[in-house]
Enzyme design. Sequence first.
Site, PDB file in Angstrom:
ATOM      1  N   TRP A 140      52.093  60.414  20.891  1.00 31.94           N
ATOM      2  CA  TRP A 140      52.279  59.322  22.109  1.00 31.94           C
ATOM      3  C   TRP A 140      53.180  59.433  23.313  1.00 31.94           C
ATOM      4  O   TRP A 140      52.665  59.127  24.557  1.00 31.94           O
ATOM      5  CB  TRP A 140      51.809  57.998  21.607  1.00 31.94           C
ATOM      6  CG  TRP A 140      50.833  57.512  21.041  1.00 31.94           C
ATOM      7  CD1 TRP A 140      50.547  57.633  19.778  1.00 31.94           C
ATOM      8  CD2 TRP A 140      49.526  57.708  21.538  1.00 31.94           C
ATOM      9  NE1 TRP A 140      49.312  57.757  19.042  1.00 31.94           N
ATOM     10  CE2 TRP A 140      48.200  57.704  20.358  1.00 31.94           C
ATOM     11  CE3 TRP A 140      49.136  57.707  22.934  1.00 31.94           C
ATOM     12  CZ2 TRP A 140      47.529  57.230  20.722  1.00 31.94           C
ATOM     13  CZ3 TRP A 140      47.132  58.074  22.948  1.00 31.94           C
ATOM     14  CH2 TRP A 140      46.540  58.240  21.550  1.00 31.94           C
TER      15      TRP A 140
ATOM     16  N   ASP B 251      57.473  51.968  24.863  1.00 35.75           N
ATOM     17  CA  ASP B 251      56.466  51.791  24.834  1.00 35.75           C
ATOM     18  C   ASP B 251      56.109  50.697  23.350  1.00 35.75           C
ATOM     19  O   ASP B 251      56.592  51.318  22.089  1.00 35.75           O
ATOM     20  CB  ASP B 251      55.470  52.633  24.025  1.00 35.75           C
ATOM     21  CG  ASP B 251      54.299  53.009  23.911  1.00 35.75           C
ATOM     22  OD1 ASP B 251      53.547  51.865  23.645  1.00 35.75           O
ATOM     23  OD2 ASP B 251      53.137  53.963  23.714  1.00 35.75           O
TER      24      ASP B 251
ATOM     25  N   LYS C 280      46.755  46.123  18.580  1.00 34.51           N
ATOM     26  CA  LYS C 280      47.403  46.051  17.768  1.00 34.51           C
ATOM     27  C   LYS C 280      47.785  44.351  16.841  1.00 34.51           C
ATOM     28  O   LYS C 280      46.969  43.579  16.247  1.00 34.51           O
ATOM     29  CB  LYS C 280      48.520  46.962  17.351  1.00 34.51           C
ATOM     30  CG  LYS C 280      48.101  48.308  16.889  1.00 34.51           C
ATOM     31  CD  LYS C 280      47.702  48.836  18.352  1.00 34.51           C
ATOM     32  CE  LYS C 280      47.583  50.616  17.915  1.00 34.51           C
ATOM     33  NZ  LYS C 280      47.652  51.184  19.238  1.00 34.51           N
TER      34      LYS C 280
END
Length: 356
Positions: free
Chosen positions: A99, A166, A190
Amino acid sequence: MKKHNFNAGPSILPREVIEKTAQAILDFNGSGLSLMEISHRAKDFQPVVDEAVALFKELLNIPDGYSVLFLGGGASLEFCMVPYNFLEKKAAYLNTGAWAKKAMKEAKAFGDVIEVASSADANYTFIPKGYEVPADVDYFHITTNNTIYGTELHADPDVNVPLVADMSSDIFSRPIDVSKYICIYGGAQKNLAPAGVTFVIVKNDAVGKVSRHIPTMLNYQTHIEKGSMFNTPPVVPIYAALQTLRWLKAQGGVEEMQRRAKLRSDMLYAEIDRNKMFRGTVTAPEDRSYMNICFVMADEYKELEADFLKFATEKGMVGVKGHRSVGGFRASCYNALPVESVQALIDCMQEFEKTH
């Protein structure tokens, strides 16, 4: 059979969050209408957004001068929005996984991107350390938890440049010093809500500094001014996020979530280290993630990988297969996962050990 949800995302949510959201989908606030069919500008929905923002600020101790936004597009869109809004000439990125690499790729369309450090050569099995961040960059970007590889930064970095993070997969799992950051973002699927909403914490006076034209929908200023209501927001995930934030506060906040996260991860890592059939994949113990615990079969038992996955699945373990790019196993232990589920996985590993 009881199911134990170790999915990496979309992932486990508190049962009461699911039930309250389900009830609102049937009938929102006694209106006779479903949450899915009300206007986002209905007088009953604005308080949902307002309370969610207020709880975000309370739980994370967000200072004055920051806005909390609820947007669409996931963290992947933020990979573009961050450099669009903050990158004038040059930005620095810490490459800790897939990511982070994708975020870097998007940023290269807007200016120079410096990779200050990377653990790619070691398949991202540790968090790089001892790097220097150039003083002349517009911002330094980190990915705090790496879901695929099971590494995590457990503290906010000390740098002398604007910081962007992030935090898709570890938000609300520990206290953070928001004042160190100009932007924190993440997909909600999440620790916060079902997929469909993205949270962004943005420092108001950091916006509007770049010289380029920014399309209206990609400009943070647009959403700051309109309170996330410039266009139709994802109503159902925002409502679910509010229920999760209420649950978090009732459970004791991020300090309690951190205690539980460490308890769960300590238990499972202890079993991985003890059980000769398995080994952890993260080479630096201090970099082990509390959220995504990755492990594989020990080399001498490699041929039993499929057997263990089948055995664990039959015992009610859900989502323990590792990411397709790395294989092995991954137990995602997000905030809503009860410690009993971790113990069930440990019991499963020990039973498999005894039979083999």
